[in-house]
Design a protein around this motif. Structure first.
Motif, PDB file in Angstrom:
ATOM      1  N   ARG A  91      28.510 -32.066 -52.412  1.00 50.37           N
ATOM      2  CA  ARG A  91      28.706 -32.543 -51.039  1.00 50.37           C
ATOM      3  C   ARG A  91      29.820 -31.755 -50.357  1.00 50.37           C
ATOM      4  O   ARG A  91      29.696 -31.365 -49.192  1.00 50.37           O
ATOM      5  CB  ARG A  91      28.995 -34.048 -51.042  1.00 50.37           C
ATOM      6  CG  ARG A  91      27.751 -34.890 -51.318  1.00 50.37           C
ATOM      7  CD  ARG A  91      28.004 -36.382 -51.170  1.00 50.37           C
ATOM      8  NE  ARG A  91      28.734 -36.947 -52.287  1.00 50.37           N
ATOM      9  CZ  ARG A  91      28.187 -37.364 -53.421  1.00 50.37           C
ATOM     10  NH1 ARG A  91      26.863 -37.304 -53.596  1.00 50.37           N
ATOM     11  NH2 ARG A  91      28.937 -37.866 -54.387  1.00 50.37           N
ATOM     12  N   ALA A  92      30.898 -31.488 -51.080  1.00 53.18           N
ATOM     13  CA  ALA A  92      32.011 -30.727 -50.507  1.00 53.18           C
ATOM     14  C   ALA A  92      31.599 -29.282 -50.215  1.00 53.18           C
ATOM     15  O   ALA A  92      31.938 -28.728 -49.154  1.00 53.18           O
ATOM     16  CB  ALA A  92      33.211 -30.756 -51.449  1.00 53.18           C
ATOM     17  N   LYS A 120      29.308 -29.144 -47.219  1.00 60.57           N
ATOM     18  CA  LYS A 120      30.104 -29.309 -45.994  1.00 60.57           C
ATOM     19  C   LYS A 120      30.807 -27.998 -45.617  1.00 60.57           C
ATOM     20  O   LYS A 120      30.823 -27.613 -44.443  1.00 60.57           O
ATOM     21  CB  LYS A 120      31.126 -30.433 -46.202  1.00 60.57           C
ATOM     22  CG  LYS A 120      31.923 -30.775 -44.983  1.00 60.57           C
ATOM     23  CD  LYS A 120      32.853 -31.960 -45.246  1.00 60.57           C
ATOM     24  CE  LYS A 120      33.668 -32.296 -44.014  1.00 60.57           C
ATOM     25  NZ  LYS A 120      34.586 -33.427 -44.272  1.00 60.57           N
ATOM     26  N   LYS A 152      28.101 -25.554 -44.325  1.00 58.69           N
ATOM     27  CA  LYS A 152      27.644 -25.962 -42.991  1.00 58.69           C
ATOM     28  C   LYS A 152      28.713 -25.690 -41.937  1.00 58.69           C
ATOM     29  O   LYS A 152      28.388 -25.295 -40.815  1.00 58.69           O
ATOM     30  CB  LYS A 152      27.255 -27.436 -42.991  1.00 58.69           C
ATOM     31  CG  LYS A 152      25.941 -27.691 -43.701  1.00 58.69           C
ATOM     32  CD  LYS A 152      25.586 -29.172 -43.679  1.00 58.69           C
ATOM     33  CE  LYS A 152      24.271 -29.406 -44.390  1.00 58.69           C
ATOM     34  NZ  LYS A 152      23.874 -30.817 -44.366  1.00 58.69           N
ATOM     35  N   ALA A 153      29.979 -25.867 -42.296  1.00 55.61           N
ATOM     36  CA  ALA A 153      31.070 -25.602 -41.360  1.00 55.61           C
ATOM     37  C   ALA A 153      31.097 -24.135 -40.941  1.00 55.61           C
ATOM     38  O   ALA A 153      31.541 -23.811 -39.836  1.00 55.61           O
ATOM     39  CB  ALA A 153      32.409 -25.999 -41.979  1.00 55.61           C
ATOM     40  N   GLY A 192      22.061 -28.637 -47.707  1.00 54.47           N
ATOM     41  CA  GLY A 192      22.526 -30.002 -47.906  1.00 54.47           C
ATOM     42  C   GLY A 192      22.992 -30.198 -49.336  1.00 54.47           C
ATOM     43  O   GLY A 192      22.812 -29.318 -50.191  1.00 54.47           O
ATOM     44  N   PRO A 193      23.591 -31.336 -49.651  1.00 57.66           N
ATOM     45  CA  PRO A 193      24.167 -31.542 -50.981  1.00 57.66           C
ATOM     46  C   PRO A 193      23.162 -31.500 -52.131  1.00 57.66           C
ATOM     47  O   PRO A 193      23.527 -31.094 -53.240  1.00 57.66           O
ATOM     48  CB  PRO A 193      24.838 -32.910 -50.889  1.00 57.66           C
ATOM     49  CG  PRO A 193      24.355 -33.532 -49.634  1.00 57.66           C
ATOM     50  CD  PRO A 193      23.846 -32.444 -48.744  1.00 57.66           C
TER      51      PRO A 193
END
Length: 193
Positions: free
Chosen positions: A146-147, A150, A153-154, A161-162
């Motif tokens: 998940r990190a 993120k 995506k940033a 996705g995760p």
């Protein structure tokens, strides 16, 4: 080696077995190779991984060996060529994402940001050595995936996705998710030492 000594997910398809025995879980640190694998995992979204494996060589040919320098310069003619290529996975969104991600990869490099370091920072630079006894024990995503999703995506990456990112982490050896009874579990662990 009998089937019972492998992770159950690879079944008996020779292409899947070879991928399991030679690639899956092997720590990859090369930034370009990591980018290629992330793009391939993006192409897998909504499909079985065997579909990508069967089309991988055609995808490599269509995307200039996944050279980000070349793919980043793809324009409308290249996009049309890709969409008309029956040997690859033809998805407007996935093709656009692959081209855009090549540009993002180059932008990161120009800023002095190493793609490999970004990826490996998700596990503090060292592969996570899991001890799963059964295939059903493996998670679909983790706090680390998940990190990393993120962080990607940033920076503008898509199809990351995760769940996709966790599959990518498994494939590139950020996590050793071979079950403990699999003949590759110990071998992959040793590669990480």
């Amino acid at each position: 080696m009998t089937e019972s000594h492998r992770c159950a997910w690879c079944g008996t398809d020779p292409l899947y077995v070879a991928y399991h025995d030679q690639e899956w879980g092997v720590p990859e640190r090369d930034a370009r190779a990591l980018w290629e694998k992330l793009v391939l995992d993006g192409f897998q979204a909504g499909l079985a991984w065997i579909t990508v494996l069967r089309k991988r060589e055609a995808l490599r040919a269509a995307f200039a060996g996944f050279d980000p320098e070349i793919v980043a310069r793809f324009g409308p003619e290249d996009r049309a060529r890709l969409m008309s290529d029956p040997g690859i996975i033809r998805s407007n969104a996935k093709i656009d994402s692959a081209i855009a991600s090549a540009r993002l990869w180059l932008e990161m490099r120009e800023r002095g940001e190493d793609f490999s370091a970004l990826i490996w920072d998700a596990v503090d630079g060292h592969p996570v050595q899991n001890e799963w006894r059964h295939q059903s024990d493996l998670p679909a995503e983790t706090d680390q995936s998940r990190a990393l999703a993120k962080a990607l995506k940033a920076r503008g990456f898509k199809f990351c996705g995760p769940v996709i990112v966790y599959a990518f982490m498994q494939a590139t050896g950020l996590v050793n998710d071979h079950v403990v009874s699999c003949h590759r579990h110990g071998a992959v662990r040793q590669m990480s030492a």
